[in-house]
Design a protein around this motif. Sequence first.
Motif, PDB file in Angstrom:
ATOM      1  N   GLU A 268     -57.305 108.456  67.757  1.00  0.00           N
ATOM      2  CA  GLU A 268     -55.913 108.686  68.142  1.00  0.00           C
ATOM      3  C   GLU A 268     -55.821 109.786  69.210  1.00  0.00           C
ATOM      4  N   GLU A 269     -56.588 110.834  68.988  1.00  0.00           N
ATOM      5  CA  GLU A 269     -56.495 111.999  69.877  1.00  0.00           C
ATOM      6  C   GLU A 269     -56.848 111.655  71.327  1.00  0.00           C
ATOM      7  N   GLY A 272     -58.374 106.249  72.668  1.00  0.00           N
ATOM      8  CA  GLY A 272     -59.381 105.216  72.948  1.00  0.00           C
ATOM      9  C   GLY A 272     -60.300 105.078  71.746  1.00  0.00           C
ATOM     10  N   HIS A 273     -61.230 104.131  71.844  1.00  0.00           N
ATOM     11  CA  HIS A 273     -62.152 103.927  70.726  1.00  0.00           C
ATOM     12  C   HIS A 273     -63.363 104.849  70.826  1.00  0.00           C
ATOM     13  N   ASP A 274     -63.832 105.318  69.683  1.00  0.00           N
ATOM     14  CA  ASP A 274     -65.176 105.886  69.628  1.00  0.00           C
ATOM     15  C   ASP A 274     -66.103 104.697  69.378  1.00  0.00           C
TER      16      ASP A 274
END
Length: 334
Positions: A268-269, A272-274
């Motif tokens: 969220e921060e 994007g996706h990790d």
Amino acid sequence: MYAQMVKTDAARVRSLDEMEPHERAFQERVDAGQKIEPKEWMPEGYRKTLVRQISQHAHSEIVGQLPEGNWISRAPTLERKAILLAKVQDEAGHGLYLYCAAETLGISRDQMYEQLHSGKAKYSSIFNYPTLTWADIGAIGWLVDGAAIMNQVPLQRCSYGPYARAMVRICKEESFHQRQGFDALARMVKGTPAQKAMVQDALNRWWWPSLMMFGPSDDASVHSAQSMAWKIKQNSNDELRQKFVDQTVPQAKYLGLTVPDPDLKWNEEKGGHDFGEPDWEEFFNVIAGNGPCNAERLDARKKAWSDGAWFRDGLTAHAEKAADRRAAAKIAAE
Ligand code: FAQ
């Protein structure tokens, strides 16, 4: 270990103050967003970088025909066969625009082919993987063309005019390629459980190699810093890889598929996706010539070159005769 191996000859990008006046003037034009055209002065490094990248890109398009060409005669319907045939022809066209763009930098087509056939020039790692099922053809359109578009849209703004202009048309065609792949898979996942499993298996095999298409991670990318300073590349390898993951994961969900990465999660921060690290050892092995299909791909290209020798000889003989006839007619008219 691989990061260090690749990075050793990375060039430091020089500041404007460190440049000779003509080089500074060139860099200022690039910084101002002006296009550089073939006959204009350019640093030798800029020319060499473009020859390397454009010729590798052209080779990728040409070699990239092989994994899909393998399925033209086995397409499941007439419609899919016609689409695949057109796509493979488009890739040949892309290769030709790109070879022409590279030729404007003073390298000949024959030299580029020689570099491909001798193994000196690279082509995209992705085309060294086999196409085992029909779902692989859909996966190539969806993932491989999807990754290619992500990389190539910014190349339309490349500082070198002929490359940038070639990319405009290529990108238009690539977006159809991507959609036809997604469409083929969307149809298959609504089919039998065996068909859906075939699509999942294709995603499992093509996901990581597709992420590798963007090149090594930024800390291992030898050329990125200078190529970005010259505005040949607009984005780093990792930036584009991130964008690709963010674009593709929702598409996989829509298809009801599972991306084969246990570390994949929305952050969220960062918005994007990790995601997990590709197997860089595999990547460097493939680009060193040791992937599953490297030998087969190069053999196919070398065979095409030698099989075409009679045709090239014919064309040259015809051109020479035509030139002689024109010269004789000119003398007769004087
Ligand atoms: N495969 O310092 P960087 C397509 C090499 S078109 C093989 O990061 P750079 C359409 C790199 O060359 C796909 N080698 O390099 C289609 C360098 O080695 P070198 C092709 C790779 O140039 C779809 C070394 O690693 N697209 O798919 C790869 O700044 C379906 C260090 O790397 C293009 O060529 C790789 N994946 O960034 C066709 C786009 N990645 O040369 C048929 C234009 C890196 O020093 C069917 N190219 N290497 O010996 C580019 O944007 C860039 O060249 C990158 C690499 C991003 C590929």
